[in-house]
Each structure stands twice: as C-alpha cells, then as structure tokens.
Design a protein around this motif. Sequence first.
Motif, mmCIF file in Angstrom:
data_model
loop_
_atom_site.group_PDB
_atom_site.id
_atom_site.type_symbol
_atom_site.label_atom_id
_atom_site.label_comp_id
_atom_site.label_asym_id
_atom_site.label_seq_id
_atom_site.Cartn_x
_atom_site.Cartn_y
_atom_site.Cartn_z
ATOM 1 N N GLU A 251 37.137 -40.219 14.423
ATOM 2 C CA GLU A 251 36.407 -39.798 13.236
ATOM 3 C C GLU A 251 34.922 -40.126 13.404
ATOM 4 O O GLU A 251 34.567 -41.208 13.878
ATOM 5 C CB GLU A 251 36.956 -40.496 11.986
ATOM 6 C CG GLU A 251 38.417 -40.212 11.674
ATOM 7 C CD GLU A 251 38.660 -38.773 11.225
ATOM 8 O OE1 GLU A 251 37.667 -38.095 10.887
ATOM 9 O OE2 GLU A 251 39.826 -38.347 11.226
ATOM 10 N N THR A 252 34.063 -39.202 13.017
ATOM 11 C CA THR A 252 32.618 -39.430 13.091
ATOM 12 C C THR A 252 32.227 -40.547 12.134
ATOM 13 O O THR A 252 32.721 -40.634 11.009
ATOM 14 C CB THR A 252 31.852 -38.140 12.735
ATOM 15 O OG1 THR A 252 32.215 -37.125 13.672
ATOM 16 C CG2 THR A 252 30.355 -38.358 12.790
ATOM 17 N N PHE A 253 31.330 -41.430 12.598
ATOM 18 C CA PHE A 253 30.925 -42.593 11.807
ATOM 19 C C PHE A 253 29.398 -42.683 11.813
ATOM 20 O O PHE A 253 28.758 -42.381 12.824
ATOM 21 C CB PHE A 253 31.537 -43.865 12.401
ATOM 22 C CG PHE A 253 31.236 -45.112 11.624
ATOM 23 C CD1 PHE A 253 31.883 -45.374 10.422
ATOM 24 C CD2 PHE A 253 30.294 -46.019 12.085
ATOM 25 C CE1 PHE A 253 31.613 -46.512 9.701
ATOM 26 C CE2 PHE A 253 30.011 -47.177 11.364
ATOM 27 C CZ PHE A 253 30.676 -47.429 10.178
ATOM 28 N N SER A 254 28.811 -43.072 10.693
ATOM 29 C CA SER A 254 27.353 -43.202 10.589
ATOM 30 C C SER A 254 26.985 -44.541 9.982
ATOM 31 O O SER A 254 27.734 -45.106 9.170
ATOM 32 C CB SER A 254 26.772 -42.075 9.720
ATOM 33 O OG SER A 254 27.027 -40.815 10.275
ATOM 34 N N ILE A 255 25.819 -45.061 10.398
ATOM 35 C CA ILE A 255 25.282 -46.276 9.788
ATOM 36 C C ILE A 255 23.849 -46.002 9.361
ATOM 37 O O ILE A 255 23.113 -45.256 10.005
ATOM 38 C CB ILE A 255 25.323 -47.490 10.740
ATOM 39 C CG1 ILE A 255 24.507 -47.205 12.012
ATOM 40 C CG2 ILE A 255 26.752 -47.864 11.085
ATOM 41 C CD1 ILE A 255 24.357 -48.415 12.899
ATOM 42 N N GLY A 256 23.432 -46.614 8.250
ATOM 43 C CA GLY A 256 22.086 -46.430 7.732
ATOM 44 C C GLY A 256 21.140 -47.515 8.210
ATOM 45 O O GLY A 256 21.557 -48.498 8.830
#
Length: 275
Positions: A80-85
């Motif tokens: 699953e694609t994951f993002s962090i800010g």
Amino acid sequence: MFKRIVFAAASLVLPCLCMAQGPKTICGRVVDEKGEGIEYVYVGIPRDTIMTVSDRSGRFSLTVPDNWDKEIQFNHVSYETFSIGPKVYEGLTDSLKVTLISKELPEIVVLPGEWKEKTILGRGTRWAGCVFGMSNKWGGILNNEWGSKVRVNKKTRIDRAELEADLFDARRAVLSFVVYRVEKDSLTFTPVQYTPVYQEITEEEGWKNMVFQLPVPIVLDPGTYFLGVRFVEFEGDGSLDCKGYFKNAYWQDIGKTIPISLGLKVTGAEFKERN
C-alpha cells in the motif's frame, strides 16, 4: 581511436539530521510487517523529480531543500502506498523507519489472442568510436537511473533487457533493470515491477552483454514508461563504459534528457486481439 564521454555523478554527503540552512538529507529504512527490509521502494515527492529508491536492505537517503514542506511518498507495487508529512521528517533525531503494509496482488490473467515479438526499446544509431562512461570517482552514482522513455500503444509484455558494458579502472558493478510508468504530469514515476532483476560485471570480463531476464514478464497497459538501469553497487573510482548511440536518453536522478544513449535494448511482445 575512440572518444570517451564520462559523467561523474557527485553528491553532497550530509548526516541524517541537518538543521542548518541549505539541503538536508532524510535517511531511513523501509520494512514490511515482519520488520524485513523492502528493496525497490520508490521514495520521493509526488509530481517532482526529487526521488530515490531503497536498496537491497530497504535503506534510502533522500536530499530535499531545507525549507521543503511537501509530503514524501513511499510506493511499491506489492504494498500500500504510504506518505509522511513535514511534521514527521522535520524533527528527526534518528533514521526514519517506515513500515509498508502488503496488499493483495491481482491474479495474472491469460488473455485470449496472440502475442507478436517486438523490440520495445531499440539501442539507437551507433556513434562509431564513442564510449559513454559513468564514473563514481566523486561518489553519488549509486541509485542513479539511466534509460529512455517509450510510448506503448497496445498491451505489451517485457521479457528481457540487454546492455553491453565494460569496466574501466573499476573492480565490480551491479546494475538492476527498472521499469516505471510515467504519469500524465511527466514528473511522477510509478514502479510497476514486483521483483528487481540484477546483473553483475567485473573488470576481468571485458566487454559483456549484460542480460536482464525477467523471471515473470511485466505486462504494460498503453501509456508512457521509463525503461532503464539503476546502479546498485560499484567498487572502484573508474567508470562503467557503454558504447554510445544517437538516441534520446533520460537521466532520472536529475530529470534531464540527454542526446546520447547507453544502448539499452528491451524486447518482449505486443498483444494482438482476436478478431
């Protein structure tokens, strides 16, 4: 007599935490639910050329401007694609650890019809006497990706890639074959491979035709793709040399098109629907 054109990829080496003005490097490791490293994870800024790829142990190093305030995305076709800010990576006191969740992969569907053998990416026109070299003398060549963009108009299968190369004043190099789908914004590269394919070359071998044989063919839907090779390991301060060809090539690390190709050849088949 031959002409040698050498590109030396240099990089600024920074610690994982850099609070001073100027570029800062975010270091970390991408792992699965069991804590094992995941290789070939695309780590980058969506719709931007700032990117890198995790190595065999899942480690990565991404350099961004000091005042950068965009999300960093982690993308792999099997997870699953994951993002962090920026609130996560701005206050780092240690290497970043990112855990990706595996996703159910679609079953391979055998389409009714015929496949016609096809050269998906040709080498180009040979530049007689020209040798195109990529050097690691000042560091920074690892994770660099060189190749070409191609347009696929029908469902197409990639079976293998070939690259003729030699080592000059270097002991050993390991390259992997990479495939990305280029999205409509021309800046976002989405990985489409499940498993990396590697080839090794040593200085004793001389000129070698490096063959990247895919254990499972990659089937591409119509669209634009980047087909290239990535430097995984490099020993020595010399260069990896390829015969130069007149064909537009793309240096993914800096997002630039250059007029000389490495001579990468990619073959497979094009799907022919039944009438």
